[in-house]
Design a protein around this motif. Structure first.
Motif, short mmCIF file in Angstrom:
data_model
loop_
_atom_site.label_atom_id
_atom_site.label_comp_id
_atom_site.label_asym_id
_atom_site.label_seq_id
_atom_site.Cartn_x
_atom_site.Cartn_y
_atom_site.Cartn_z
N THR A 85 0.87 -1.17 0.00
CA THR A 85 0.00 0.00 0.00
C THR A 85 0.92 1.23 0.00
O THR A 85 2.09 1.10 -0.30
N THR A 86 0.39 2.40 0.35
CA THR A 86 1.22 3.60 0.31
C THR A 86 2.17 3.67 1.50
O THR A 86 2.00 2.96 2.48
N SER A 103 3.62 4.46 -3.63
CA SER A 103 3.41 3.05 -3.34
C SER A 103 4.69 2.47 -2.74
O SER A 103 5.79 2.78 -3.18
N ARG A 150 5.83 -0.25 -3.11
CA ARG A 150 6.53 -1.13 -4.05
C ARG A 150 7.52 -0.36 -4.92
O ARG A 150 8.35 -0.93 -5.60
N HIS A 151 7.37 0.98 -4.93
CA HIS A 151 8.24 1.77 -5.79
C HIS A 151 9.25 2.59 -5.00
O HIS A 151 9.48 3.75 -5.31
N ARG A 180 -5.17 -9.64 3.70
CA ARG A 180 -5.18 -8.43 2.89
C ARG A 180 -3.91 -8.36 2.04
O ARG A 180 -3.94 -7.95 0.89
N GLU A 181 -2.80 -8.78 2.65
CA GLU A 181 -1.52 -8.72 1.93
C GLU A 181 -1.50 -9.71 0.77
O GLU A 181 -0.86 -9.46 -0.25
N ARG A 225 -4.16 -10.52 -1.00
CA ARG A 225 -5.48 -10.44 -1.61
C ARG A 225 -5.48 -10.77 -3.10
O ARG A 225 -6.46 -11.33 -3.59
N ARG A 268 -7.91 -0.23 -5.01
CA ARG A 268 -7.18 0.14 -3.80
C ARG A 268 -5.72 -0.30 -3.85
O ARG A 268 -5.11 -0.59 -2.85
N ARG A 269 -5.20 -0.43 -5.06
CA ARG A 269 -3.77 -0.69 -5.18
C ARG A 269 -3.13 0.58 -5.69
O ARG A 269 -3.39 0.99 -6.81
N PRO A 270 -2.31 1.22 -4.87
CA PRO A 270 -1.70 2.46 -5.33
C PRO A 270 -0.74 2.20 -6.48
O PRO A 270 -0.17 1.12 -6.57
N ARG A 271 -0.62 3.16 -7.36
CA ARG A 271 0.29 2.99 -8.51
C ARG A 271 1.71 3.26 -8.06
O ARG A 271 1.95 4.06 -7.18
#
Lengths: 370, 232
Positions: free
Chosen positions: A94-95, A134, A136-137, B150-151, B153, B229-232
């Motif tokens: 998530t963020t 994010s 992930r980035h 949730r992780e 999902r 709800r997945r941030p870019r």
């Protein structure tokens, strides 16, 4: 007497029914940063997991503020005041903002306070501008900063750090170490840091424990352990590269003359004439010159020849034969000026106070020489 | 090609004309497979969480059994559920053989191991230290389970889609325990089989298209859930 923040007594931890950790006693005081150093497999991570109440010991007690963590309810409550950060940042998908808020949500902190604490902690760790990114980035350093911010947002009394910097490149690691050191000091947070890097330990910690094979070999104030290792393994691990087994020849007013083969070394200390004694010399305490210097304060000036010159980062590591092996660091400038190369005769100088008594008597010879 | 175009046109006619029989069959398919999937999510996910979070003797055997269960042939399940629900069978007193409830039961038996097996794989794929990290942030046991689910999902919703896909398209068990009774247990797959055997290809095509549309819609919905709800 005030109880220490965390106290461990007679701790034994098993993994797959084999004992992997045996700690008779360990204390962490308020505001103290204790570094656990040792090679891989020494039990550093196992000790941290046990102290985080994430691994059940086979025997022994864990006491927090003098209160034994003997029920699951107490362990659960304790886990809300102590937080662990791993080598892998283990961020949620998530963020950055939601990651830092994750622990606060688990603790049931209200939205308004959560927002405030997330913003404040992110600013402390210099990631205020990344909140909507994010997780992930992120770069390795940013991810580890986020993981540390997630832990610090909970305002833990004790932070357990399991090699959180070992996957980072040196400049990133340096910056993060500096920030973390400042934040630990500012907030008065106690911490345990597991690392295999003595430089990292000496930048953050004020106490040091050297571990090997599931045991603590020596524990004490940072400078005390660094300069007065009581065990050959500890000596090597804290960077005391030259270890010499000598015999006490004479003693006068706190000065010892040590015999080693046909050579003499002057050291500071107390011992009986005729005693065997193991001493250590840190490479950075040895200087090289071409001639004996009568005006120098270094009581030990030994003639020798260079056996090896090894480039080592910004310095060169020079190995000498003075009748025994001795190593030192020199700058590239000294290397040129003294024309150091194998076979070159030099004089190695070090003070009597640079010779540290590691152990009186013979040592077992385990891992003493590098 | 004519057959296909006729089928498409017929399907449109049946859809646009809101043919009551076809509408009933479609809604029953959705209801039966949807409920079966829901039951399987509850049972399968619980099993996946229980196996993923606990160490116990024989864990490998249990995992192997779950994975084998993912390939249960529907006709085998149909046979066992029929025997179970048969008048003199152990659950015969329920009197639900040849009712939609029987199909739901059989389909749940098919989908539960699929969701459990894929769900377990999804949870085991998370970094092992993540669980410790979440606990050390002060999570209670239910909070831990929630954060792990949730992780994971994305693969977990994929597991739900696989489970739903398995039962919405399954015909063997439905026909055996449901009996393809008109107006009662006839679902899209059993109706398609029947119309094809009668040579009513247009109707069979129409039913097949409806089945595809239904499967697509449900999966599109789940995919939307998965990717939101997945941030870019």
């Amino acid at each position: 007497m005030r109880a220490p923040l965390l106290e461990v007594l007679e701790l034994v931890v098993h993994r797959d029914r084999t004992p992997v950790l045996d700690i008779p006693s360990l204390r962490v005081g308020q505001g103290e940063v204790l570094a656990l150093i040792g090679p891989n497999g020494a039990g550093k991570s196992t000790l941290l997991l046990t102290l985080a109440a994430l691994l059940k010991p086979a025997a022994g007690t864990l006491a927090y503020h003098g209160e034994a963590l003997d029920t699951e309810a107490r362990r659960q409550a304790y886990r809300r005041r102590v937080t662990m950060v791993f080598q892998d940042p283990l961020l949620f998908d998530t963020t950055v903002r939601e990651n830092i808020a994750a622990g606060l949500r688990l603790h049931g902190v209200g939205a308004e306070e959560r927002e405030q604490r997330v913003a404040a902690t992110a600013a402390q760790f210099g990631i205020g501008g990344l909140l909507d990114r994010s997780a992930r980035h992120l770069s390795g350093g940013e991810a580890q900063r986020t993981a540390l911010a997630r832990a610090f947002a909970l305002r833990p009394e004790l932070l357990l750090l399991d090699e959180p910097f070992s996957a980072l490149d040196p400049p990133t690691r340096g910056g993060l170490l500096e920030d973390l050191g400042r934040i630990l000091a500012d907030t008065g947070t106690s911490a345990l840091l597991a690392t295999h890097d003595q430089a990292e330990a000496s930048r953050l910690a004020n106490r040091l424990a050297v571990m090997k094979g599931g045991r603590i070999l020596q524990e004490g104030a940072l400078q005390q352990v660094m300069n007065h290792p009581e065990d050959p393994f500890v000596a090597v691990f804290v960077g005391m590269e030259t270890l010499l087994q000598c015999r006490v020849a004479t003693t006068t007013e706190g000065l010892l003359t040590l015999a080693l083969g046909g050579h003499e070394i002057i050291a500071v200390g107390e011992a009986e004439v005729g005693d065997p004694i193991l001493v250590g010399i840190r490479p950075e305490h040895v200087t090289l010159s071409l001639h004996t210097d009568k005006t120098s304060s270094a009581r030990n000036q030994l003639a020798g020849t260079v056996t090896k010159v090894i480039p080592w980062g910004p310095f060169h590591r020079v190995e000498l034969d003075c009748g025994f092996d001795l190593s030192t660091w020199v700058t590239p400038q000294s290397l040129t000026e003294l024309a150091l190369a194998p076979g070159r005769p030099v004089v190695a100088a070090f003070k009597a106070t640079a010779v540290h008594v590691v152990r009186k008597g013979h040592h077992g010879g385990d891992a003493a020489q590098t | 090609m004519d057959l296909i175009w006729d089928g498409l046109r017929k399907a449109l006619e049946l859809l646009v004309g809101l043919d009551p029989e076809v509408l009933g069959i479609t809604l029953l398919s959705l209801k039966v497979s949807g409920l079966a999937t829901l039951i399987s999510v509850v049972l399968g996910m619980s099993a996946a969480v229980a196996v993923a979070l606990n160490e116990f003797p024989g864990k490998r055997l249990v995992i192997a059994l779950m994975n084998t269960g993912m390939g249960l042939p529907p006709v085998v399940v149909g046979l066992f559920v029929t025997v179970l629900l048969w008048r003199n069978g152990p659950l015969g007193f329920l009197g639900i053989l040849y009712t939609p409830a029987a199909i739901i039961l059989a389909q749940a038996v098919i989908a539960t191991p699929i969701i459990a097996g894929l769900g377990l794989a999804a949870l085991q794929h998370l970094p092992p230290e993540l669980r410790l990290q979440i606990l050390s942030l002060g999570a209670t046991r239910p909070q831990l389970v929630w954060l792990l689910l949730r992780e994971a999902r994305l693969p977990l919703l994929a597991a739900v889609m696989a489970g739903f896909g398995g039962v919405i398209s399954e015909v063997g068990a439905s026909i055996m325990v449901g009996g393809n009774l008109k107006g009662s247990t006839r679902v899209l797959t059993t109706a398609t089989v029947m119309e094809t055997s009668r040579g009513n290809f247009e109707v069979a095509f129409a039913l097949s298209f409806l089945l595809l549309i239904l499967a697509f819609s449900v999966n599109a919905l789940l995919t939307h859930l998965q990717q939101s709800r997945r941030p870019r």
